[in-house]
Design a protein around this motif. Structure first.
Motif, PDB file in Angstrom:
ATOM      1  N   GLU A  48       0.863  -1.226  -0.046  1.00  0.00           N
ATOM      2  CA  GLU A  48      -0.240   0.002   0.021  1.00  0.00           C
ATOM      3  C   GLU A  48       0.769   1.146   0.198  1.00  0.00           C
ATOM      4  N   GLU A  52       1.062   4.283  -2.789  1.00  0.00           N
ATOM      5  CA  GLU A  52       0.557   5.681  -2.544  1.00  0.00           C
ATOM      6  C   GLU A  52       1.901   6.460  -2.814  1.00  0.00           C
ATOM      7  N   LYS A 104      -8.670   2.919  -4.812  1.00  0.00           N
ATOM      8  CA  LYS A 104      -8.530   1.813  -4.108  1.00  0.00           C
ATOM      9  C   LYS A 104      -7.771   0.697  -4.808  1.00  0.00           C
ATOM     10  N   SER A 105      -6.982  -0.171  -4.229  1.00  0.00           N
ATOM     11  CA  SER A 105      -6.367  -1.116  -4.966  1.00  0.00           C
ATOM     12  C   SER A 105      -7.120  -2.015  -5.768  1.00  0.00           C
TER      13      SER A 105
END
Length: 121
Positions: A48, A52, A104-105
């Motif tokens: 994550e 980002e 959102k991944s």
């Protein structure tokens, strides 16, 4: 019977070394190791964090703010070191809630045909 691929021992004439099964095992262990490494990184939240900080997320913004603006944001991010997310919010291109939803991944890994077609037309 295993075909002869490599000479065996000089002490044991006619012995066949099982090189193919050994190589297959080594490759399997390597793949398992890579998979485990990725799993551990994901559990630690590193994936994550990489997402980002990545300039590549500007690609996910193309259907929403257009290619030219996405490219401009990516270049500015590289030049200044400010994250893409921060720049998008700073320039009021999207609301924070919209940006979170877009980035959102799960959403970035699913096809977005309808939105891409709208942006292209």
């Amino acid at each position: 019977m295993i075909p002869a691929r490599q000479n065996g021992s000089s002490i044991m004439p006619g012995k066949i070394n099982p090189v193919i099964p050994e190589v297959v095992s080594q490759v399997a262990y390597l793949i398992i190791g890579h998979d485990y490494t990725i799993t551990m990184a994901a559990e630690a939240g590193q994936c994550e964090e990489y997402i980002e900080k990545s300039v590549g997320i500007s690609t996910a913004l193309c259907p929403y703010i257009g290619y030219a603006k996405s490219a401009e944001i990516a270049k500015k991010s590289l030049k200044t070191g400010i994250s893409v997310k921060e720049l998008v919010l700073e320039e009021c291109l999207l609301k924070e809630e919209e940006l979170k939803e877009i980035l959102k991944s799960e959403k970035m890994t699913q096809p977005m045909r309808e939105k891409v077609m709208k942006a292209v037309s």
